[in-house]
Design an enzyme around this catalytic site. Structure first.
Site, PDB file in Angstrom:
ATOM      1  N   CYS A 120      44.739  43.998  28.996  1.00  0.00           N
ATOM      2  CA  CYS A 120      44.805  45.166  29.891  1.00  0.00           C
ATOM      3  C   CYS A 120      46.144  45.886  29.818  1.00  0.00           C
ATOM      4  CB  CYS A 120      44.506  44.745  31.327  1.00  0.00           C
ATOM      5  SG  CYS A 120      42.830  44.129  31.499  1.00  0.00           S
ATOM      6  N   HIS A 261      46.877  49.817  36.451  1.00  0.00           N
ATOM      7  CA  HIS A 261      45.667  49.310  35.802  1.00  0.00           C
ATOM      8  C   HIS A 261      44.595  49.094  36.865  1.00  0.00           C
ATOM      9  CE1 HIS A 261      42.943  47.145  33.362  1.00  0.00           C
ATOM     10  NE2 HIS A 261      43.165  45.972  33.944  1.00  0.00           N
ATOM     11  N   ASN A 291      36.686  48.197  35.385  1.00  0.00           N
ATOM     12  CA  ASN A 291      37.857  47.858  34.578  1.00  0.00           C
ATOM     13  C   ASN A 291      37.535  48.108  33.106  1.00  0.00           C
ATOM     14  OD1 ASN A 291      39.929  46.667  33.156  1.00  0.00           O
ATOM     15  ND2 ASN A 291      39.844  44.692  34.213  1.00  0.00           N
TER      16      ASN A 291
HETATM   17  N1  ACO Z   1      28.460  38.725  43.972  1.00  0.00           N
HETATM   18  C1  ACO Z   1      28.391  37.930  45.064  1.00  0.00           C
HETATM   19  N2  ACO Z   1      29.191  36.864  45.244  1.00  0.00           N
HETATM   20  C2  ACO Z   1      30.089  36.596  44.275  1.00  0.00           C
HETATM   21  C3  ACO Z   1      30.210  37.386  43.120  1.00  0.00           C
HETATM   22  C4  ACO Z   1      29.338  38.475  42.975  1.00  0.00           C
HETATM   23  N3  ACO Z   1      29.374  39.303  41.924  1.00  0.00           N
HETATM   24  N4  ACO Z   1      31.197  36.874  42.338  1.00  0.00           N
HETATM   25  C5  ACO Z   1      31.672  35.802  42.986  1.00  0.00           C
HETATM   26  N5  ACO Z   1      31.016  35.628  44.161  1.00  0.00           N
HETATM   27  C6  ACO Z   1      31.197  34.595  45.161  1.00  0.00           C
HETATM   28  C7  ACO Z   1      31.816  33.328  44.593  1.00  0.00           C
HETATM   29  O1  ACO Z   1      30.842  32.491  44.040  1.00  0.00           O
HETATM   30  C8  ACO Z   1      32.451  32.749  45.817  1.00  0.00           C
HETATM   31  O2  ACO Z   1      31.450  32.060  46.567  1.00  0.00           O
HETATM   32  P1  ACO Z   1      31.799  30.679  47.320  1.00  0.00           P
HETATM   33  O3  ACO Z   1      32.834  31.069  48.332  1.00  0.00           O
HETATM   34  O4  ACO Z   1      30.494  30.311  47.883  1.00  0.00           O
HETATM   35  O5  ACO Z   1      32.343  29.777  46.272  1.00  0.00           O
HETATM   36  C9  ACO Z   1      32.868  33.949  46.638  1.00  0.00           C
HETATM   37  O6  ACO Z   1      32.131  35.069  46.120  1.00  0.00           O
HETATM   38  C10 ACO Z   1      34.340  34.269  46.522  1.00  0.00           C
HETATM   39  O7  ACO Z   1      34.705  34.194  45.149  1.00  0.00           O
HETATM   40  P2  ACO Z   1      36.170  34.482  44.663  1.00  0.00           P
HETATM   41  O8  ACO Z   1      36.263  34.225  43.179  1.00  0.00           O
HETATM   42  O9  ACO Z   1      37.160  33.824  45.566  1.00  0.00           O
HETATM   43  O10 ACO Z   1      36.220  36.040  44.925  1.00  0.00           O
HETATM   44  P3  ACO Z   1      37.467  36.967  44.871  1.00  0.00           P
HETATM   45  O11 ACO Z   1      37.626  37.614  46.161  1.00  0.00           O
HETATM   46  O12 ACO Z   1      38.675  36.289  44.261  1.00  0.00           O
HETATM   47  O13 ACO Z   1      37.013  38.080  43.822  1.00  0.00           O
HETATM   48  C11 ACO Z   1      37.419  38.709  41.536  1.00  0.00           C
HETATM   49  C12 ACO Z   1      36.737  37.706  42.475  1.00  0.00           C
HETATM   50  C13 ACO Z   1      36.821  40.059  41.810  1.00  0.00           C
HETATM   51  C14 ACO Z   1      37.161  38.292  40.100  1.00  0.00           C
HETATM   52  C15 ACO Z   1      38.930  38.718  41.830  1.00  0.00           C
HETATM   53  O14 ACO Z   1      39.429  37.401  41.870  1.00  0.00           O
HETATM   54  C16 ACO Z   1      39.739  39.520  40.839  1.00  0.00           C
HETATM   55  O15 ACO Z   1      39.660  40.717  40.780  1.00  0.00           O
HETATM   56  N6  ACO Z   1      40.614  38.849  40.058  1.00  0.00           N
HETATM   57  C17 ACO Z   1      41.543  39.506  39.174  1.00  0.00           C
HETATM   58  C18 ACO Z   1      40.893  40.170  37.983  1.00  0.00           C
HETATM   59  C19 ACO Z   1      41.948  40.753  37.077  1.00  0.00           C
HETATM   60  O16 ACO Z   1      42.940  41.317  37.488  1.00  0.00           O
HETATM   61  N7  ACO Z   1      41.807  40.544  35.782  1.00  0.00           N
HETATM   62  C20 ACO Z   1      42.856  40.949  34.881  1.00  0.00           C
HETATM   63  C21 ACO Z   1      42.460  41.980  33.976  1.00  0.00           C
HETATM   64  S1  ACO Z   1      41.144  41.541  32.924  1.00  0.00           S
HETATM   65  C22 ACO Z   1      41.797  41.509  31.313  1.00  0.00           C
HETATM   66  O17 ACO Z   1      42.972  41.399  31.064  1.00  0.00           O
HETATM   67  C23 ACO Z   1      40.804  41.549  30.199  1.00  0.00           C
END
Ligand code: ACO
Length: 344
Positions: A120, A261, A291
């Site tokens: 990214c 980003h 993204n």
């Molecule tokens: N729909 C419904 N529920 C979901 C989904 C979905 N699509 N995805 C995850 N959940 C659930 C999980 O299973 C979890 O359930 P549980 O509590 O029963 O275990 C709950 O939602 C919370 O999951 P988390 O992973 O804690 O959710 P979070 O709030 O952290 O959001 C996300 C996840 C969106 C991936 C976030 O962590 C994020 O944005 N991370 C950073 C991403 C990023 O910056 N990436 C870098 C760039 S990518 C690159 O370089 C190629």
């Protein structure tokens, strides 16, 4: 080669371009594909819809209209282009470089070029590298092309990440400019290889050459530990922004637009909060594109310029964080060319 007698030249962004695939995938459609809801995706990520390429669309095909658009805006013929840097983690293929494929597709027969991989943060790295080539006199212009077809490495059965990504391309044309108070001012770039364990694609390279086993194990899909990445992304983007501003005697109050980003709306809001910059000075388009990896920043800048959100003399900061870990920030005084007349 650096031309004899060259001195460091000021470098401006003299045109921009972007392209996204026509097909729009909504959250409602995703509800029918995996166990998710529009409400979860909106509130946890900020994404409402994203553009997705037809399977098998190469990155070069998305890049072609974006680069041609930038050249057209500048009134430059493809054969006048001297350097093409493609930043991507989803190249057409391992080799030849997507830059070579693109050179042929757009008819830039006098350009050389290469691909650069920094996830990214790829576009920031490409911009610094292109800046150096133009500033040193190695070339008189360069197209920096941030393009990714992230949906080609997305596991559409994995709700944790298939809701996040979209496909797209954004490009900047760099040229020397006379005014030393305008253009690309400075950059800070960082790597922390210990973060590689949280964001990666294991299969397909020399570590795990493709085989039935690697494919069966889903190793050709992007993998991320979302919570781990989330924890550091906002802090590092805010730190890099402060670093580049302080190094150059500016404060956040001097900034007209911060272009972060677009990985997650909550990360963007956390960056803004840490920096104490009002939301209206922060570019947000994750709701429409998701993204798009290397493409988020040039698409954001292209749209901001086209909408008149940034004008000549405005200070803007681009900041990114991604796989590697890689992150950084670039400081720009906008409106760097008399040729610049953005079209939507
Ligand atoms: N729909 C419904 N529920 C979901 C989904 C979905 N699509 N995805 C995850 N959940 C659930 C999980 O299973 C979890 O359930 P549980 O509590 O029963 O275990 C709950 O939602 C919370 O999951 P988390 O992973 O804690 O959710 P979070 O709030 O952290 O959001 C996300 C996840 C969106 C991936 C976030 O962590 C994020 O944005 N991370 C950073 C991403 C990023 O910056 N990436 C870098 C760039 S990518 C690159 O370089 C190629």
């Amino acid at each position: 080669m650096i031309k004899p007698g060259s001195i460091i030249r000021n470098v401006g962004i003299t045109a921009t371009g972007m392209s996204v695939p026509d097909r729009v995938l909504t959250n409602q459609e995703l509800e029918t594909m995996v166990d998710t809801t529009d409400e979860w995706i909106r509130t946890r990520t900020g994404v409402i819809e994203r553009h997705v390429a037809t399977p098998g669309t190469p990155a070069s095909e998305l890049a072609k209209p974006a680069v041609l658009r930038a050249l057209d805006q500048r009134g430059m013929k493809p054969e006048e282009l001297e350097l093409i840097i493609v930043t991507t983690i989803t190249p057409d293929m391992f080799f030849p470089a997507t830059a070579c494929v693109l050179q042929e597709k757009i008819g830039a027969k006098n350009a050389w070029g290469y691909d650069l991989s920094a996830a990214c943060s790829g576009f920031l790295n490409g911009l610094v590298t292109g800046y150096q080539a133009v500033a040193s006199g190695t070339v008189d212009n360069a197209a920096i092309v941030g393009v990714d077809v992230l949906t080609s490495v997305t596991d559409w059965t994995n709700r944790d990440h298939c809701v996040l990504f979209g496909d797209g391309c954004g490009t900047f044309l760099l040229e020397p400019i006379p005014d030393d108070r305008q253009g690309i001012i400075d950059a800070v770039l960082h790597v922390d290889g210990s973060g590689g364990q949280y964001l990666y694609m294991l299969g397909g390279g020399s570590l795990n050459p493709p085989s039935h086993d690697t494919v069966d194990a889903g190793m050709h899909f992007l993998h991320q530990e979302g919570r781990q990445v989330f924890k550091v992304a906002a802090a590092y983007m805010a730190q890099a922004t402060t670093e580049v501003l302080e190094k150059n005697g500016y404060t956040i109050d001097d900034v007209t637009l911060l272009v972060p980003h677009q990985a997650n709306l909550r990360i963007i809001e956390a960056v803004a909060k840490r920096l104490k910059i009002p939301r209206e000075k922060v570019l947000i388009n994750i709701d429409r594109y998701g993204n798009t990896t290397s493409a988020t920043i040039p698409i954001g800048v292209h749209e901001a310029a086209a909408e008149g959100r940034i004008k000549r003399g405005d200070l803007i900061v681009l900041t990114a964080f991604g796989g590697g870990y890689t992150w950084g920030a670039i400081l720009i005084k906008w409106g760097c060319s008399p040729h610049f007349s953005p079209v939507g």
